[in-house]
Design a protein around this motif. Structure first.
Motif, PDB file in Angstrom:
ATOM      1  N   LEU A   1      33.459  46.614  40.556  1.00 19.35           N
ATOM      2  CA  LEU A   1      34.067  45.980  41.595  1.00 19.35           C
ATOM      3  C   LEU A   1      34.539  44.562  41.778  1.00 19.35           C
ATOM      4  CD1 LEU A   1      31.241  47.567  44.258  1.00 19.35           C
ATOM      5  CD2 LEU A   1      33.149  48.778  43.561  1.00 19.35           C
ATOM      6  N   VAL A   2      34.063  43.586  41.104  1.00 14.11           N
ATOM      7  CA  VAL A   2      34.579  42.617  40.930  1.00 14.11           C
ATOM      8  C   VAL A   2      35.861  42.480  40.293  1.00 14.11           C
ATOM      9  CG1 VAL A   2      34.483  40.230  39.980  1.00 14.11           C
ATOM     10  CG2 VAL A   2      32.442  41.089  40.976  1.00 14.11           C
ATOM     11  N   ARG A   3      36.093  43.022  39.090  1.00 12.68           N
ATOM     12  CA  ARG A   3      37.401  43.040  38.427  1.00 12.68           C
ATOM     13  C   ARG A   3      38.407  43.741  39.364  1.00 12.68           C
ATOM     14  NH1 ARG A   3      36.965  40.210  33.439  1.00 12.68           N
ATOM     15  NH2 ARG A   3      34.917  40.360  33.045  1.00 12.68           N
ATOM     16  N   LEU A   4      38.102  44.915  40.174  1.00 10.41           N
ATOM     17  CA  LEU A   4      38.862  45.502  41.075  1.00 10.41           C
ATOM     18  C   LEU A   4      39.471  44.423  42.341  1.00 10.41           C
ATOM     19  CD1 LEU A   4      37.850  49.304  41.194  1.00 10.41           C
ATOM     20  CD2 LEU A   4      39.839  48.299  39.931  1.00 10.41           C
ATOM     21  N   SER A   5      38.386  43.785  42.625  1.00 12.76           N
ATOM     22  CA  SER A   5      38.805  42.925  43.718  1.00 12.76           C
ATOM     23  C   SER A   5      39.688  41.648  43.313  1.00 12.76           C
ATOM     24  CB  SER A   5      37.456  42.215  44.295  1.00 12.76           C
ATOM     25  OG  SER A   5      36.907  41.204  43.260  1.00 12.76           O
ATOM     26  N   GLU A   6      39.796  41.340  41.929  1.00 14.11           N
ATOM     27  CA  GLU A   6      40.493  40.373  41.587  1.00 14.11           C
ATOM     28  C   GLU A   6      41.738  40.811  41.248  1.00 14.11           C
ATOM     29  OE1 GLU A   6      36.884  37.759  39.454  1.00 14.11           O
ATOM     30  OE2 GLU A   6      38.355  39.019  38.284  1.00 14.11           O
ATOM     31  N   ALA A   7      42.068  42.180  41.131  1.00 18.34           N
ATOM     32  CA  ALA A   7      43.347  42.656  40.617  1.00 18.34           C
ATOM     33  C   ALA A   7      44.214  42.776  41.948  1.00 18.34           C
ATOM     34  CB  ALA A   7      43.301  44.175  40.121  1.00 18.34           C
ATOM     35  N   ALA A   8      45.663  42.665  41.504  1.00 20.65           N
ATOM     36  CA  ALA A   8      46.671  42.623  42.564  1.00 20.65           C
ATOM     37  C   ALA A   8      46.442  44.018  43.414  1.00 20.65           C
ATOM     38  CB  ALA A   8      48.034  42.758  42.038  1.00 20.65           C
ATOM     39  N   ASP A   9      46.445  44.343  44.350  1.00 23.72           N
ATOM     40  CA  ASP A   9      46.208  45.477  45.415  1.00 23.72           C
ATOM     41  C   ASP A   9      44.961  45.860  45.406  1.00 23.72           C
ATOM     42  OD1 ASP A   9      48.801  45.160  46.578  1.00 23.72           O
ATOM     43  OD2 ASP A   9      49.952  46.225  45.069  1.00 23.72           O
TER      44      ASP A   9
END
Lengths: 152, 152
Positions: B47-55
């Protein structure tokens, strides 16, 4: 997400590096054991502890304490290696406190065949990468973390 | 079992301490997250990695690379958090190379609710236990191990 107790950029980098390094290391050791001996790293740890015990046997509760496995993780792991024939469980009629896990001769053989490759991998991927000073630092750091978290 | 390449008693002690410390630490962090937020540590990382990604979205292959999860471990983990409604998967019609994982608003909420407790636990059980010098030592040691094992 800025909060008073947040990790600063240095801490975040250190934390991620630590998580990634340990994950890579344990994945690699697990894969090496699986490929060469059909054992997981957890299986290996259990067989080693039993091989060091008197009569190659330990109470399940004691094994859990030594390996720091939760009871459910231990039961699950022991069931798996029992099915492979490397360990057998024995009830203790005179003592209701529990079951023993016993290393079988087959388990001992599997362990002895697995050990040199596993130890070489631990050396290669950990100790050989560090200076003598770093090895001592790592031991002290690990000791501190383990002490603080205690034995459950 | 004495062999030329065996771990000596100091190395064996260091190795066991390291295995136990990391196991205790990750078990504790996992338990804290599970109890407080219903997330595993692996879920949290994703979830952290996705939250840091564009869009709030990433290709599955890129997510695997960043988290160092194997493809099968990643698929399994994403399926679980997709079922919870925290992530959804989207195919990419113009690009056969693969599927995207997208953080949902619910996933974002769960992550934001989980983060302070998780960060406090990382601080409490790791950083607060170490001196500033030890933190740098740990970063250097972890860096060395990670570098040598490389990114798969």
């Amino acid at each position: 997400m800025n909060q008073p107790n947040w990790l600063d950029p240095d801490e975040l980098r250190a934390w991620r590096t630590f998580v990634e390094a340990t994950q890579l290391l344990f994945d690699r050791l697990d894969r090496q054991l699986q490929q060469d001996s059909g054992l997981s790293h957890a299986d290996y740890e259990l067989l080693v502890r039993l091989s060091e015990a008197a009569d190659q046997r330990m109470r399940m509760s004691e094994l859990a304490e030594q390996t720091l496995f939760s009871r459910s993780r231990l039961s699950h792991a022991i069931a798996r290696i029992e099915q492979a024939g490397w360990v057998r469980r024995e009830g203790c009629p005179s003592d209701k406190r529990g079951t023993f896990a016993v290393l079988t001769p087959e388990g001992r053989q599997v362990l002895e065949a697995a050990a040199p490759g596993h130890v070489a991998a631990v050396r290669h991927h950990l100790f050989d990468q560090l200076t003598p000073v770093q090895r001592r630092q790592l031991q002290q750091i690990a000791n501190r973390i383990r002490e603080q978290l205690g034995h459950p």
